[in-house]
Design a protein around this motif. Structure first.
Motif, PDB file in Angstrom:
ATOM      1  N   SER A  46     -55.650 -35.072 -28.794  1.00 36.95           N
ATOM      2  CA  SER A  46     -55.705 -34.883 -27.176  1.00 36.95           C
ATOM      3  C   SER A  46     -54.126 -34.824 -26.862  1.00 36.95           C
ATOM      4  CB  SER A  46     -56.149 -36.161 -26.631  1.00 36.95           C
ATOM      5  OG  SER A  46     -55.423 -37.322 -26.908  1.00 36.95           O
ATOM      6  N   GLN A  47     -53.803 -34.115 -25.922  1.00 38.61           N
ATOM      7  CA  GLN A  47     -52.587 -33.846 -25.075  1.00 38.61           C
ATOM      8  C   GLN A  47     -52.391 -34.331 -23.935  1.00 38.61           C
ATOM      9  OE1 GLN A  47     -52.254 -29.098 -26.038  1.00 38.61           O
ATOM     10  NE2 GLN A  47     -54.251 -29.840 -25.845  1.00 38.61           N
ATOM     11  N   GLU A  48     -51.375 -34.690 -23.342  1.00 38.93           N
ATOM     12  CA  GLU A  48     -50.950 -35.001 -21.878  1.00 38.93           C
ATOM     13  C   GLU A  48     -49.575 -34.639 -21.581  1.00 38.93           C
ATOM     14  OE1 GLU A  48     -51.543 -39.105 -21.660  1.00 38.93           O
ATOM     15  OE2 GLU A  48     -49.776 -39.656 -22.740  1.00 38.93           O
ATOM     16  N   VAL A  49     -49.158 -34.545 -20.393  1.00 41.30           N
ATOM     17  CA  VAL A  49     -47.874 -33.887 -19.866  1.00 41.30           C
ATOM     18  C   VAL A  49     -46.857 -35.116 -20.363  1.00 41.30           C
ATOM     19  CG1 VAL A  49     -48.068 -34.882 -17.505  1.00 41.30           C
ATOM     20  CG2 VAL A  49     -46.466 -33.232 -17.934  1.00 41.30           C
ATOM     21  N   VAL A  50     -45.875 -34.454 -20.875  1.00 41.69           N
ATOM     22  CA  VAL A  50     -44.799 -35.385 -21.229  1.00 41.69           C
ATOM     23  C   VAL A  50     -44.338 -36.242 -20.321  1.00 41.69           C
ATOM     24  CG1 VAL A  50     -42.365 -35.418 -22.340  1.00 41.69           C
ATOM     25  CG2 VAL A  50     -44.103 -33.994 -23.379  1.00 41.69           C
ATOM     26  N   ARG A  51     -43.945 -35.646 -19.016  1.00 44.89           N
ATOM     27  CA  ARG A  51     -43.453 -36.247 -17.964  1.00 44.89           C
ATOM     28  C   ARG A  51     -43.688 -35.504 -16.622  1.00 44.89           C
ATOM     29  NH1 ARG A  51     -37.515 -37.005 -18.183  1.00 44.89           N
ATOM     30  NH2 ARG A  51     -37.464 -36.779 -15.952  1.00 44.89           N
ATOM     31  N   THR A  52     -43.686 -36.418 -15.599  1.00 45.20           N
ATOM     32  CA  THR A  52     -44.011 -35.893 -14.286  1.00 45.20           C
ATOM     33  C   THR A  52     -42.441 -35.971 -13.516  1.00 45.20           C
ATOM     34  OG1 THR A  52     -44.673 -37.943 -13.428  1.00 45.20           O
ATOM     35  CG2 THR A  52     -46.285 -36.196 -14.356  1.00 45.20           C
ATOM     36  N   ILE A  53     -42.519 -35.390 -12.318  1.00 46.51           N
ATOM     37  CA  ILE A  53     -41.162 -35.389 -11.487  1.00 46.51           C
ATOM     38  C   ILE A  53     -41.552 -36.462 -10.452  1.00 46.51           C
ATOM     39  CG2 ILE A  53     -39.892 -34.115  -9.942  1.00 46.51           C
ATOM     40  CD1 ILE A  53     -40.787 -31.493 -11.487  1.00 46.51           C
ATOM     41  N   ASP A  54     -40.483 -37.345 -10.085  1.00 44.30           N
ATOM     42  CA  ASP A  54     -40.653 -38.030  -8.993  1.00 44.30           C
ATOM     43  C   ASP A  54     -40.409 -37.454  -7.807  1.00 44.30           C
ATOM     44  OD1 ASP A  54     -40.618 -40.360 -10.832  1.00 44.30           O
ATOM     45  OD2 ASP A  54     -38.647 -40.595 -11.237  1.00 44.30           O
ATOM     46  N   LEU A  55     -41.642 -37.546  -6.993  1.00 43.08           N
ATOM     47  CA  LEU A  55     -41.582 -37.082  -5.630  1.00 43.08           C
ATOM     48  C   LEU A  55     -42.208 -37.823  -4.741  1.00 43.08           C
ATOM     49  CD1 LEU A  55     -43.975 -33.855  -6.592  1.00 43.08           C
ATOM     50  CD2 LEU A  55     -41.429 -33.891  -6.082  1.00 43.08           C
ATOM     51  N   LEU A  56     -41.751 -37.745  -3.384  1.00 41.17           N
ATOM     52  CA  LEU A  56     -42.158 -38.892  -2.226  1.00 41.17           C
ATOM     53  C   LEU A  56     -43.589 -38.847  -2.175  1.00 41.17           C
ATOM     54  CD1 LEU A  56     -39.677 -37.424   0.406  1.00 41.17           C
ATOM     55  CD2 LEU A  56     -39.582 -39.161  -1.389  1.00 41.17           C
ATOM     56  N   GLY A 116     -49.871 -44.066   3.695  1.00 41.29           N
ATOM     57  CA  GLY A 116     -49.804 -44.591   2.635  1.00 41.29           C
ATOM     58  C   GLY A 116     -49.292 -43.803   1.463  1.00 41.29           C
ATOM     59  N   GLU A 117     -50.116 -43.898   0.196  1.00 38.43           N
ATOM     60  CA  GLU A 117     -49.538 -43.211  -0.766  1.00 38.43           C
ATOM     61  C   GLU A 117     -49.785 -41.573  -0.775  1.00 38.43           C
ATOM     62  OE1 GLU A 117     -47.781 -44.255  -3.688  1.00 38.43           O
ATOM     63  OE2 GLU A 117     -47.496 -45.935  -2.723  1.00 38.43           O
ATOM     64  N   GLY A 118     -50.967 -41.340  -0.264  1.00 38.79           N
ATOM     65  CA  GLY A 118     -51.257 -39.722  -0.085  1.00 38.79           C
ATOM     66  C   GLY A 118     -51.956 -39.368  -1.265  1.00 38.79           C
ATOM     67  N   THR A 119     -51.776 -37.863  -1.399  1.00 37.68           N
ATOM     68  CA  THR A 119     -52.107 -37.283  -2.756  1.00 37.68           C
ATOM     69  C   THR A 119     -51.161 -37.064  -3.519  1.00 37.68           C
ATOM     70  OG1 THR A 119     -53.568 -35.990  -1.264  1.00 37.68           O
ATOM     71  CG2 THR A 119     -53.147 -35.125  -3.295  1.00 37.68           C
ATOM     72  N   ASP A 120     -51.262 -37.463  -4.769  1.00 41.55           N
ATOM     73  CA  ASP A 120     -50.365 -37.088  -5.893  1.00 41.55           C
ATOM     74  C   ASP A 120     -50.756 -35.869  -6.570  1.00 41.55           C
ATOM     75  OD1 ASP A 120     -48.892 -36.633  -8.331  1.00 41.55           O
ATOM     76  OD2 ASP A 120     -48.993 -39.066  -8.998  1.00 41.55           O
ATOM     77  N   TRP A 121     -50.349 -34.551  -6.120  1.00 36.66           N
ATOM     78  CA  TRP A 121     -50.573 -33.448  -6.456  1.00 36.66           C
ATOM     79  C   TRP A 121     -50.413 -33.192  -8.051  1.00 36.66           C
ATOM     80  CZ3 TRP A 121     -53.647 -30.511  -3.791  1.00 36.66           C
ATOM     81  CH2 TRP A 121     -53.577 -30.809  -2.528  1.00 36.66           C
ATOM     82  N   GLN A 122     -49.455 -33.876  -8.689  1.00 35.16           N
ATOM     83  CA  GLN A 122     -49.188 -33.567 -10.205  1.00 35.16           C
ATOM     84  C   GLN A 122     -50.355 -34.172 -10.770  1.00 35.16           C
ATOM     85  OE1 GLN A 122     -44.776 -33.800 -11.437  1.00 35.16           O
ATOM     86  NE2 GLN A 122     -45.227 -35.321  -9.821  1.00 35.16           N
ATOM     87  N   ASP A 123     -50.931 -35.576 -10.370  1.00 34.19           N
ATOM     88  CA  ASP A 123     -52.255 -36.182 -11.023  1.00 34.19           C
ATOM     89  C   ASP A 123     -53.246 -35.101 -10.825  1.00 34.19           C
ATOM     90  OD1 ASP A 123     -53.348 -38.594 -12.097  1.00 34.19           O
ATOM     91  OD2 ASP A 123     -54.409 -38.619 -10.282  1.00 34.19           O
ATOM     92  N   TYR A 162     -44.672 -23.615 -17.239  1.00 37.20           N
ATOM     93  CA  TYR A 162     -45.694 -24.570 -17.510  1.00 37.20           C
ATOM     94  C   TYR A 162     -45.144 -25.720 -18.626  1.00 37.20           C
ATOM     95  CZ  TYR A 162     -50.494 -25.364 -19.009  1.00 37.20           C
ATOM     96  OH  TYR A 162     -51.787 -26.001 -19.407  1.00 37.20           O
ATOM     97  N   PRO A 163     -45.268 -26.978 -18.104  1.00 34.64           N
ATOM     98  CA  PRO A 163     -44.674 -28.165 -18.902  1.00 34.64           C
ATOM     99  C   PRO A 163     -45.295 -28.243 -20.425  1.00 34.64           C
ATOM    100  CG  PRO A 163     -45.455 -28.963 -16.717  1.00 34.64           C
ATOM    101  CD  PRO A 163     -45.972 -27.515 -17.061  1.00 34.64           C
TER     102      PRO A 163
END
Length: 995
Positions: free
Chosen positions: A240-250, A279-286, A981-982
């Motif tokens: 299985s694969q997953e993204v290595v890291r995500t970007i810290d966004l507001l 609140g937290e809102g939508t995490d588009w990377q997720d 593409y990450p």
């Protein structure tokens, strides 16, 4: 009759007993037992491996008169049975390199006889990385070889750079697969590869002349086995694969707070009454990233007889992307065989057939959308419709982009060659080799009618289909000579080669399809009145004729001399400079073979070598030496209006185009310590590319594209170092190796209009982000140096400004102190995407069946432009460092006040240049190889289980996904626009079994 039958039965039974002789023994290195040594009965399929104590037991059928013993790192040995039932064997180590055979251009040489700089990677070092790309498997394996993942998308290949970037156009090395010269190796299954030779200096590459300037990579695929050594091997893994890291966004609350602040700063009313409510809102990377599976299965059959051998393999690879909607699937078959027809005639062939399919996404729309979209908008509203992310910023909903994308690509490819070797007059061999590379691609795109927002909609369904093919054939005829005269040894090769390449495409499109089911995805399903079409050359239309020669001379194994040369004629140049000559010379001295060298010295091997040579590059477009014209829409003439189609000049000619030439010098040393348990190799090189080919810009009023010209010189100099250490004990074996490369890249000269050579568009009013002027590295980032933030009104009057800046805006350094900030005088070099140092470290250990290996890779001294922070055309989201913004005097001297547009985000400065260095745990593998006591009972030759992790840990300062950014040209590399593409972190489990 009974007696006859009884006698016959007894005789037959006796033969059966005789036919199965059990032979036992122990294999050692002279002091310690060796675990996992392959033992094969010659002429049969019977074989086994030694256990933890070096012992083996093998049932040998009648007809076999000897056993073959082989083990990685040791010289293979063949032992006659001679009626014995106990055979103990001592294997001698091959680490002294005298027996290592290296594949070079148009031949092979022993490592100890080489005068050139050649890096070698064996198949055992390539199979632990779960990828379909041989290039990505090679990352960190060879000093001087930089591997850049072109993308993290499923099926993505890698970019190769050998000893820096020596040109301003195509800097890819030349690839040679089983004698077939190719421009890419994306079709190769890594598990089919037997060895890779990386030719780095001119002594090694000049035999390839016109295409050796960027280095040469020679791949040899696995061939057949020894007589009777039939083997079936199955390799399977899944993971299985997953993204290595995500970007810290507001998050949504932080975003609403800062947008309110930006509104006030720009003279508008704040738009969000209560930011806390979101609140937290939508995490588009997720939303866009997922955990995705990866599968691989490889089956191979190897065999041979006294007159021939074969290797047949089939591979299935499937990779789903870590972004929904992206997949890659490939099926590969390979058939390699040789046949000795006569004592003087051998024929053979290598053939690979490949079929792959891919579902692709708009990486820029999805990844860029996830980065920029506001976190307040939901993925879908309460009615199930996609959320409108264009309300606050001009960006599309990334989930909708994935949902409405239908982009399929399929490709068929056949790559192979057939050859015949004719031996005569004892020392001569004539080889004729014909190779063919045929590629057929098909792409289909469909977009339905939809509307998410005013900027994300499609009013008419549309469909397009594109098909293309390319064929590339190569015919080579060479004559080789090899003879020893006592202490003198001479071998050489001369030859003539022809190569021709052509490809074309055709594309059609229509709108308003009758339906959205895939069964309607054909041009005839669309409205005929909307039909458009196009076609043309695809993949190039060029030819090459070459004459080559090389001679290797060795005196007493001590003194080495290599001389080579090649004449190339390319259709890409006009008659004035069509042919080029590329010579080289290399010398070597095996110092440790001299009589004065002390026996038993800690320095068991010392070799010095040096080389000089010239290679070329013709990788430009076709027909640049003649004018280029295109048809126009035409004009209406005559009393009775008639449309007359015309032509217009689109490209200027340069009939005096000449070869791009690279002159390279290399000095190297090879050292072995303690009976070559520790091996060190070091090279210093200097290469200058003269007459660099590039279409340098010309004034727009000329009205045509610039001609390709020989405009300058580029220097690469550096040091390649590699070292390895190996130790074996009774039950424990371990090794540690590594390589490091230092490179200095510099543009020495640029001719043409001024000294600047700009590139790297950033998408802001045509602003360019790189400059390759003389004295800079190729593709140097070029902009303003950040000098802080204007803290108060006094500083606004004290320091120079760029435009109408205010308190809280960025302050740029006035480089010449004239009180003004201007593009001509105050922009400076801000870094380069070319690393100063590339690192690779690898190690392995084995203990009583347990196996462990790891790989580290890294690069240092390079920078990245975080361009996705720039080009803000709306209320996009921010990275978390925006929370450290200027809010009043003394609050920040690096992050400006929050604005939606303006100089703070539209001007390239050192604020957007980040350190691109990284160190990555590329791979860790833990396996267990079962002992022969079990495999014998299962009638297996070997059985291994393993788990593997790839890209597990990455240490980097860059705030983006991955600092390895490749955008196609040296002028554009290292600029992260948020469209790449990450890469993925991958965990796999697998089994290797052979019988």
């Amino acid at each position: 009759m009974y007696r006859v039958l009884h006698t016959a039965f007894a005789f037959f039974w006796g033969l059966c007993l005789v036919a199965q002789t059990t032979i036992t023994g122990t294999v050692t290195d002279g002091s310690e037992p060796l675990i996992g040594v392959s033992v094969q009965a010659i002429g049969t399929s019977s074989g086994t491996i030694t256990d933890f104590d070096g012992n083996y037991s093998l049932s040998v059928p009648a007809g076999s008169d000897s056993l073959a013993f082989s083990y990685l790192g040791y010289r293979p040995q063949r032992v006659a049975i001679a009626g014995r039932t106990v055979i103990d064997v001592t294997l001698g180590e091959a680490t002294e390199l005298l027996q290592e055979v290296v594949v070079i251009g148009y031949g092979v040489q022993q490592k100890d006889d080489l005068t050139g700089a050649v890096g070698v990677v064996s198949s055992e070092d390539l199979t632990d990385i779960p990828t379909q790309s041989l290039g990505q498997s090679l990352q960190g394996k060879v000093a001087g070889l930089q591997i850049i993942p072109s993308s993290g998308a499923p099926g993505a290949d890698a970019i190769f750079r050998i000893r820096g970037v020596g040109t301003l156009n195509n800097a890819d090395p030349l690839f040679v697969v089983d004698g077939m010269i190719l421009s890419d190796i994306s079709f190769l299954n890594p598990q089919d590869v037997a060895s890779v030779s990386v030719l780095k200096d001119a002594s090694a590459t000049a035999i390839y002349g016109a295409r050796g300037a960027n280095g040469v990579i020679i791949i040899t695929t696995k061939q057949g086995g020894d007589a009777g050594a039939g083997r079936v091997t199955l390799n399977v893994y899944a993971g299985s694969q997953e993204v290595v890291r995500t970007i810290d966004l507001l998050n949504a609350t932080e975003y609403a707070t800062l947008i309110n602040e930006a509104d006030v700063n720009e003279g508008r009313a704040a738009r969000f009454a209560d930011p806390e409510q979101y609140g937290e809102g939508t995490d588009w990377q997720d939303v866009i990233f997922r955990t995705a599976p990866i599968y691989n299965a490889n089956l191979s059959f190897t065999g041979g007889g006294e007159r021939g051998s074969f290797n047949v393999s089939a591979n299935y690879f499937k990779q789903d992307g870590i972004i929904e909607g992206s997949t890659f699937e490939r099926f590969t078959t390979r058939l390699n065989n040789t046949r000795q027809v006569k004592d003087w005639l051998t024929i053979g062939s290598n053939l690979s057939l490949i079929f792959n399919t891919a579902d692709r996404i708009d990486a820029g729309g999805v990844i860029g959308g996830a980065y920029r979209s506001d976190p307040i908008t939901p993925v879908r509203d309460s009615l199930g419709n996609f959320g409108n992310t264009a309300i606050f910023g001009s960006t599309g909903n990334p989930a909708a982009t994935i949902f409405y994308t239908n982009d399929e690509r399929s490709a068929y490819r056949a790559v192979g060659n057939a050859y015949a070797d004719v031996r005569f007059l004892e020392h001569f061999t004539f080889r004729t080799n014909f190779g063919l590379d045929f590629d057929y691609d098909r792409e289909r795109r469909f977009t339905p009618v939809f509307e998410v927002s005013t900027i994300q909609r499609n009013e008419e369904s549309d469909f397009s289909s594109r098909t293309s093919y390319r064929r590339n054939w190569l015919w080579e005829n060479t004559l080789s000579y090899n003879q020893d005269f006592g202490v003198h040894a001479l071998d050489g090769v001369v030859g003539v080669t022809y190569q021709d390449n052509f490809g074309e495409f055709i594309r059609g499109a229509r709108q308003r399809l009758v339906g959205e089911d895939p069964s309607f995805f054909y041009l005839n399903s669309g409205d005929p009145t909307t039909a458009v079409n196009s076609g043309g050359v695809d993949g190039g239309d060029w030819g090459l004729v070459s004459y080559l020669g090389r001679a290797n001379y060795t005196y007493d194994g001590r003194y080495l001399l290599t001389v080579s040369g090649r004449v190339d004629g390319s259709s890409r140049f006009g008659e004035n400079f069509r042919y080029g000559f590329f010579p080289s010379v290399g010398v070597g001295w095996n110092v440790s073979r001299e009589a004065f060298w002390p026996d038993g010295s800690a320095v068991s091997r010392l070799k010095l070598r040096a080389s000089w040579g010239q290679t070329g590059n013709d990788r430009i477009g076709e027909y640049a030496y003649v004018p280029r014209v295109s048809s126009t829409a035409g004009a209406v003439f005559g009393r009775e209006p008639v449309l007359v189609v015309g032509s217009t000049l689109t490209g200027l000619a340069n009939p005096d185009l000449r070869w791009e030439e690279t002159t390279q010098s290399d000095i190297g040393v090879e050292i072995g310590l303690f009976d070559d348990q520790f091996v060190l190799e070091a090279d210093y090189y200097r290469k200058v590319t003269d007459g660099v080919l590039y279409a340098a810009p010309i004034p727009n009023y000329i009205g045509a594209n610039a001609p390709v010209r020989n405009i300058g010189e580029v220097l690469n100099r550096g040091v390649d170092l590699s070292a390895s250490y190996r130790q074996r004990t009774q039950a424990f074996t371990y090794s540690l190796g590594g390589n490091v490369s230092f490179v200095h890249n510099e543009v020495l000269k640029v001719d043409g209009r001024g000294s600047d050579l700009f590139g790297g568009g950033l998408g802001i009013g045509g602003q360019l982000g790189t400059n390759s002027r003389a004295g800079f590295a190729a593709g140097t980032f070029y902009g303003y140096e950040l000098d802080g933030v204007f803290q108060n009104e006094e500083e606004l009057t004290q320091f120079a400004q760029l435009g109408s800046q205010q308190v809280g805006d960025l302050r740029f350094r006035d480089q010449n102190g004239d009180g003004r900030i201007t593009a001509a005088e105050d922009r400076v070099a801000l870094g380069s995407a070319i690393p100063d140092m590339i690192l690779g470290v690898n190690g392995s250990a084995a203990y009583r069946g347990f196996e462990f290996s790891f790989d580290l890779t890294g690069q240092f001294g390079n920078e990245v432009i975080n361009a996705k922070k720039m080009a803000r055309f709306g209320a996009y989201n921010y990275e978390v460092d925006a929370l450290n913004r200027f809010t009043g005097e003394g609050s920040s001297n690096s992050e400006p006040r929050i604005t939606i547009s303006g100089q703070n985000t539209e001007t390239l400065s050192s604020r957007f240049v980040e350190d691109g260095s990284y160190l990555r745990l590329r791979n860790v593998t833990l396996g267990y190889r079962f002992a022969s006591a079990l495999t014998d009972r299962l009638r297996l030759q070997s059985l291994r289980l393993y788990v593997s992790g790839t890209n597990l840990i990455t240490s980097q300062d860059y705030s983006g996904y991955n600092p390895e950014i490749y955008n196609g040209t040296v002028f554009d590399n290292g600029i992260d626009r948020g469209t790449v593409y990450p890469i993925a972190r991958t965990i796999t489990a697998g089994i290797d079994v052979s019988f």
